[in-house]
Motif scaffolding. Structure first.
Motif, PDB file in Angstrom:
ATOM      1  N   GLU A  42       0.819  -1.219   0.000  1.00  0.00           N
ATOM      2  CA  GLU A  42       0.000   0.000   0.000  1.00  0.00           C
ATOM      3  C   GLU A  42       0.852   1.269   0.000  1.00  0.00           C
ATOM      4  O   GLU A  42       0.558   2.220  -0.728  1.00  0.00           O
ATOM      5  N   ASP A  46       0.986   4.083  -3.006  1.00  0.00           N
ATOM      6  CA  ASP A  46       0.812   5.520  -2.775  1.00  0.00           C
ATOM      7  C   ASP A  46       1.963   6.322  -3.382  1.00  0.00           C
ATOM      8  O   ASP A  46       1.767   7.408  -3.923  1.00  0.00           O
ATOM      9  N   ARG A  49       2.264   4.970  -7.718  1.00  0.00           N
ATOM     10  CA  ARG A  49       1.052   5.050  -8.536  1.00  0.00           C
ATOM     11  C   ARG A  49       1.090   4.108  -9.750  1.00  0.00           C
ATOM     12  O   ARG A  49       0.987   4.546 -10.895  1.00  0.00           O
TER      13      ARG A  49
END
Length: 223
Positions: A42, A46, A49
Motif C-alpha cells: 500500500e 501511494d 502510482r
C-alpha cells in the motif's frame, strides 16, 4: 504513448530480478517499484502510482490475497495480476473474487506475462472461461450451495438485458462479440457492463464471470 506503470511484488529476490530483467526492456512498460511482502504494497502504491501490480500469492507476513483485498478496496486501485505456481489454487480463486483481474503462472513465457500486463492495463481480463471453470471446479465444496443462493439473489437485481450481457461476459465474449450477438452497439455493451459492475459492486469482468458461474447461469461447458 504513456508507459504502463508496473509494481512487482514477490518475496524471492531472484524472481523479482528475473521479472525485472525480462519485462524491463519493453518500451511500453515501466517498472516503478518492487516489494518483498504484501505489507509493503500500500505504501509503495501511494508512492509510485502503478497501473498494474504483479502480485505473488505466498509471502511471509502479508500474503498476496490479503494485499489484493486491501488494494481493491481503495479508490482508484491499480489492477492486480496474481503470480502463482499452481493452475488450480483456492487462494487464486479467492484473489479473483477479491478483485484481481487474472493470474499467471511463474513459469509462463515472458512474452505471455507481458501480454497479460498489457491486457489488464487496457481493461481486459486474462482468464479464459475454461480456466475459470477449472478453478471453480477445484473450489467446489460445502460452500457451493451458499454461494449459489447468494449469487442468484444478486443477479436478480439485474434487468433482462443486463442479465444477458452478464452471461455473455461469463462465456468469455468480447464487447464486439456481445454487441453482434445481442444486436446492440459496442458503446451500449460497455454501458451495460458498467451498470452491472456498479449494481453488483464488482471490480471487473472476471468477477462478473465468477458470479454468473456461481449463480448457475453457465452450463457445464460454459454456455
Amino acid at each position: 504513448m504513456t508507459p504502463i506503470r508496473l509494481l512487482l511484488v514477490d518475496d524471492d529476490p531472484l524472481v523479482r530480478a528475473g521479472l525485472s530483467f525480462m519485462m524491463g526492456g519493453a518500451d511500453d512498460l515501466e517498472i516503478v517499484g518492487e516489494a518483498a511482502d504484501g505489507s509493503e504494497v500500500e505504501a509503495l502504491v501511494d508512492r509510485t502510482r502503478p497501473d498494474v501490480v504483479l502480485m505473488d500469492i505466498r509471502m511471509p507476513t502479508v500474503d498476496g490475497l490479503a494485499a489484493t483485498e486491501r488494494l481493491r478496496g481503495r479508490k482508484d486501485a491499480p489492477q492486480v495480476i496474481v503470480l502463482t505456481t499452481f493452475h488450480a489454487d483456492e487462494q487464486v480463486l479467492r484473489a479473483l473474487r477479491a478483485g484481481a483481474a487474472g493470474f499467471v503462472l511463474k513459469d509462463t513465457p515472458p512474452a505471455e506475462i507481458l501480454d497479460a500486463v498489457r491486457r489488464v492495463a487496457a481493461g481486459d481480463p486474462v482468464l479464459s472461461p475454461t480456466v475459470t471453470r477449472q478453478l471453480m471446479a477445484h473450489a467446489a465444496g460445502t460452500s457451493a450451495d451458499t454461494r449459489r443462493t447468494s449469487a442468484r439473489t444478486r443477479v436478480a437485481t439485474l434487468n433482462d438485458r443486463e442479465r444477458e450481457v452478464a452471461v455473455a461476459v461469463g462465456q468469455g465474449r468480447s464487447n464486439a462479440e456481445i454487441a453482434a450477438e445481442l444486436f446492440m452497439s459496442v458503446a451500449t455493451v460497455k454501458t451495460h457492463v458498467s451498470r452491472i459492475l456498479a449494481k453488483l459492486d464488482l471490480n471487473n469482468r472476471v468477477q462478473i464471470a465468477l458470479l454468473t458461474y456461481d449463480a448457475g447461469l453457465l452450463g457445464e461447458d460454459g454456455h
